[in-house]
Every structure is written in C-alpha cells, then in structure tokens.
Design a protein around this motif. Sequence first.
Motif, PDB file in Angstrom:
ATOM      1  N   HIS A  13       0.634  -1.140   0.103  1.00  0.00           N
ATOM      2  CA  HIS A  13       0.174   0.027  -0.027  1.00  0.00           C
ATOM      3  C   HIS A  13       0.960   1.420  -0.092  1.00  0.00           C
ATOM      4  O   HIS A  13       1.773   1.175   0.637  1.00  0.00           O
ATOM      5  CB  HIS A  13      -0.847   0.056   1.213  1.00  0.00           C
ATOM      6  CG  HIS A  13      -1.685   1.368   1.390  1.00  0.00           C
ATOM      7  ND1 HIS A  13      -2.749   1.599   0.529  1.00  0.00           N
ATOM      8  CD2 HIS A  13      -1.442   2.413   1.993  1.00  0.00           C
ATOM      9  CE1 HIS A  13      -3.250   2.912   0.920  1.00  0.00           C
ATOM     10  NE2 HIS A  13      -2.653   3.513   1.898  1.00  0.00           N
ATOM     11  N   PRO A  14       0.479   2.101  -0.848  1.00  0.00           N
ATOM     12  CA  PRO A  14      -0.472   2.292  -1.630  1.00  0.00           C
ATOM     13  C   PRO A  14       0.070   1.580  -3.097  1.00  0.00           C
ATOM     14  O   PRO A  14       1.481   1.223  -3.411  1.00  0.00           O
ATOM     15  CB  PRO A  14      -0.624   3.627  -2.067  1.00  0.00           C
ATOM     16  CG  PRO A  14       1.057   4.322  -1.875  1.00  0.00           C
ATOM     17  CD  PRO A  14       1.489   3.438  -0.737  1.00  0.00           C
ATOM     18  N   GLN A  64       8.724   8.842  -2.448  1.00  0.00           N
ATOM     19  CA  GLN A  64       9.381   8.841  -1.137  1.00  0.00           C
ATOM     20  C   GLN A  64       8.816   9.596  -0.381  1.00  0.00           C
ATOM     21  O   GLN A  64       8.713   9.600   0.872  1.00  0.00           O
ATOM     22  CB  GLN A  64      10.618   9.198  -1.378  1.00  0.00           C
ATOM     23  CG  GLN A  64      11.808   8.384  -0.541  1.00  0.00           C
ATOM     24  CD  GLN A  64      13.221   8.528  -1.148  1.00  0.00           C
ATOM     25  OE1 GLN A  64      13.639   9.490  -1.651  1.00  0.00           O
ATOM     26  NE2 GLN A  64      13.772   7.384  -0.757  1.00  0.00           N
ATOM     27  N   ASN A  65       8.365  10.951  -0.879  1.00  0.00           N
ATOM     28  CA  ASN A  65       7.577  12.044  -0.254  1.00  0.00           C
ATOM     29  C   ASN A  65       6.196  12.024   0.114  1.00  0.00           C
ATOM     30  O   ASN A  65       5.865  12.759   1.027  1.00  0.00           O
ATOM     31  CB  ASN A  65       8.064  13.299  -0.631  1.00  0.00           C
ATOM     32  CG  ASN A  65       9.483  13.592  -0.696  1.00  0.00           C
ATOM     33  OD1 ASN A  65      10.259  13.425   0.163  1.00  0.00           O
ATOM     34  ND2 ASN A  65       9.886  14.580  -1.902  1.00  0.00           N
ATOM     35  N   LEU A  66       5.602  10.981  -0.209  1.00  0.00           N
ATOM     36  CA  LEU A  66       4.357  10.608   0.078  1.00  0.00           C
ATOM     37  C   LEU A  66       4.032  10.360   1.697  1.00  0.00           C
ATOM     38  O   LEU A  66       4.644   9.373   1.955  1.00  0.00           O
ATOM     39  CB  LEU A  66       3.533   9.855  -0.773  1.00  0.00           C
ATOM     40  CG  LEU A  66       3.264  10.376  -2.183  1.00  0.00           C
ATOM     41  CD1 LEU A  66       2.657   8.953  -2.843  1.00  0.00           C
ATOM     42  CD2 LEU A  66       2.385  11.467  -2.234  1.00  0.00           C
ATOM     43  N   LYS A  67       3.326  11.112   2.451  1.00  0.00           N
ATOM     44  CA  LYS A  67       2.997  10.490   3.420  1.00  0.00           C
ATOM     45  C   LYS A  67       1.837   9.294   3.452  1.00  0.00           C
ATOM     46  O   LYS A  67       0.823   9.528   3.008  1.00  0.00           O
ATOM     47  CB  LYS A  67       2.355  11.847   4.541  1.00  0.00           C
ATOM     48  CG  LYS A  67       3.901  12.406   5.138  1.00  0.00           C
ATOM     49  CD  LYS A  67       3.369  13.127   6.351  1.00  0.00           C
ATOM     50  CE  LYS A  67       2.772  14.354   6.146  1.00  0.00           C
ATOM     51  NZ  LYS A  67       2.154  15.292   5.979  1.00  0.00           N
ATOM     52  N   VAL A  68       2.069   8.190   3.927  1.00  0.00           N
ATOM     53  CA  VAL A  68       1.412   6.999   3.354  1.00  0.00           C
ATOM     54  C   VAL A  68       0.692   6.823   4.892  1.00  0.00           C
ATOM     55  O   VAL A  68       1.294   6.648   5.729  1.00  0.00           O
ATOM     56  CB  VAL A  68       2.104   5.846   3.135  1.00  0.00           C
ATOM     57  CG1 VAL A  68       0.947   4.633   2.907  1.00  0.00           C
ATOM     58  CG2 VAL A  68       2.785   6.083   1.694  1.00  0.00           C
ATOM     59  N   ARG A  69      -0.680   6.742   4.918  1.00  0.00           N
ATOM     60  CA  ARG A  69      -1.399   6.303   5.921  1.00  0.00           C
ATOM     61  C   ARG A  69      -1.776   4.808   6.002  1.00  0.00           C
ATOM     62  O   ARG A  69      -1.811   4.335   4.942  1.00  0.00           O
ATOM     63  CB  ARG A  69      -2.579   7.234   6.343  1.00  0.00           C
ATOM     64  CG  ARG A  69      -2.193   8.653   6.216  1.00  0.00           C
ATOM     65  CD  ARG A  69      -3.594   9.259   5.612  1.00  0.00           C
ATOM     66  NE  ARG A  69      -3.578  10.713   6.008  1.00  0.00           N
ATOM     67  CZ  ARG A  69      -3.955  11.217   7.202  1.00  0.00           C
ATOM     68  NH1 ARG A  69      -4.530  10.439   8.199  1.00  0.00           N
ATOM     69  NH2 ARG A  69      -3.937  12.516   7.327  1.00  0.00           N
TER      70      ARG A  69
END
Length: 359
Positions: A16-17, A255-260
């Motif tokens: 994910h994602p 890399q910079n995406l904040k993954v929840r």
Amino acid sequence: MELTELKNNWISQFPHPLVIAGPCSAESESQMLETARRMQDSGAAIPVFRAGIWKPRTKPNGFEGVGTIGLAWLKKVREEFGFKTATEVANAHHVKAALDADVDILWIGARTTVNPFAVQEIADALHGTQKTVLVKNPVNPDLALWIGALERLLGAGIHNLGAIHRGFSTYRKTNYRNIPNWQIALDFKNQFPDIPLIVDPSHICGNRTGLASVAQEALNVGYQGVMIETHSNPDAAWSDARQQITPEVLAVLLQNLKVRSTRVSGFDEELERYRTLISDLDFQVIDLLSQRMNISEKIGLIKSDHNLTIFQPDRWKAVTEYAVRKAEETGMSQDFIEKIFKAIHEQSVDVQNNVMRTK
Ligand code: PEP
Ligand code: MN
C-alpha cells in the motif's frame, strides 16, 4: 451479485499504496525497456508497469498508439524486470489481443467509460476470465455512468475491479487539465468502500508540478493507489509530454508521500474528507471570482467606449440586494455577504478603472 457485495482482495497482493507507473504510450521497445529499467533501479516499490498501446485521441491525426506490436514490448518488460503489466482497452479486439498477450491488468479509459455500448462489448469479451479491470471515471462528471460501467463488468463475471479517478473535463480554462471534483470520487468511495480507488494525478494535473499534492490529497482521504505517467525522456514523449516525469523524479515523489494505513481512524478520515471538499469548493470560488472579474473587464470596455461612469449606484444597489436576499434564503449572515460583496465590488471597480486607464 451487487457491486456493494464485492470484496476486492486483489489489491492486497500489492504493497500500500499500489503504484502503477509507466509511459502514457508505448513508443518503442527501447523506450519501454529503459523506462522499466530505470523504474527498477530507482528502488521505489512499483509493482505495476503501465503503457497505452491504443490511444484514444480527442483530435484526429495525433499519435494513436503503436498497436499490437507494443504488447510484445510489455511482455518483455514483465519478463526482464518482473513488473505486472497494465494497458487500456477500448473494444473487443483490444481485449482479445491483451488477453492473448497475457497483460495482467486492463483499464477502461475515460473516453470509453462514457459509452455503454463500448463498455458492454468489453465486458462481453472478458466474460469467463478472471482479469483485474480498472475503470476510469468518465470524462464528464457523471457518477452513474462510472458505476454503470463497473456493473456491466460485474455482470460479465469480472470480480477483480477497481476505479481510477482521473478528473473531469471542463470547458473553463483552469490550472488543472481535468478538475478533480473530489466530491464525485468521494461519493463513489462512500457508496463502494470496498472497491479500490486509485488516483491518476497525471491526467488531473496535465503538468508535472501538481502531481505530488494531488497524490497526497488522495492518500489522505483513503485512496488505495496512484497511477502516474513515467517516461524515460518525458519532454520527447509522443503523447502527454507535459505531464510525464522520469523514473527518478517519480521515486522522489513516492518517497515524499505520507502514507497512512488503509484503515485510518474514522475521525481522521472524516476530517481529511471535509478538508478536501473545502479545497474543491475554494477552487471553485476562486475560479468563479476570476470569471466574474473577466466579465467586469468587458463591462469596463463598454462603459469606456460609451463614456459612462464606472460606478453606477442603482445597479450596484440591485446586485447587493439580490445577494443579501440569497444569503437569507441559505441561512447565511447578511453582514457576512455584504462584506464579501463590498470587497468584490471594490475589485470590480479597480478592474474597470484599469481598463479605462489603458484604453
Ligand atoms: C491514459 O491513461 O493514458 C489515458 C488516455 O487516460 P484517460 O482515459 O484518463 O484520458
Ligand atoms: Mn496519457
């Protein structure tokens, strides 16, 4: 079986994602292999490689895709680099060719989702297979059409389904190529929480600068994947050059995406959902104000040509009275609306003064 009963477990085989990346169009074997190699070298977790083999173009004489030869390149990408592969299908012939070439994931494009005959033809051609099929939203903001396409696929026994939010076309010129209209996609998500929703920031933005924030907004409200057009040499791409990025730029973006976690706590997700809807509305408010100012400018020209004064008290009184009456109907404070309209009026007078000054 109903769409609401689908338990879409296919997506849980991916991290994910889910990231789907690759060029808008397959152009040559070397372009495909180089893009794939650099996607792999970037170290980013990208399980699915996309490439358009048949390209529905709005205008004739554009590049309409390399056709079936591209399927062999897609196969090579899978064999050499281990990506799963994805391509767009728009008719039964495409489906047959893609099934023969064993493409892993098929998607229905925005210009096809609007056409129930085409969608039915695709669904019939897929009957009896267990393909994963993603349906892009139709170009026009029509939720029923989007759902209808998924229902046709379900009717043909296709259970591995997903939806792609790629924005909606608008006649107005905006900063987006296709405005996101988050409300519609979130209505979809509310109705079908178990159907994976994937965002396509490339076709929403139409440029490179907005990709990261659109992808982030989507993850914030619980989308399960992103599809981003990625090309070994974006500036030289044969289609959608302005919105494509290199594999290296993609890796940084990811890399910079904040993954929840997929299951964010209820109140968090609700808060984000409301925030996203508010930015949607703010975007519309700004867009409307800019349209309004453009019209003020035209009025300024007419006044200037006919030597009329800019400030016409009767007209302005009528405008304000109308706004205040509307405010009352919607339960908003009159005082608030008066303040806003005062500011709008001041700006409108400025715009008209500028017109007169420069005539
Ligand atoms: C694409 O993904 O390259 C494409 C043609 O997308 P859409 O159908 O969203 O325009
Ligand atoms: Mn494209």
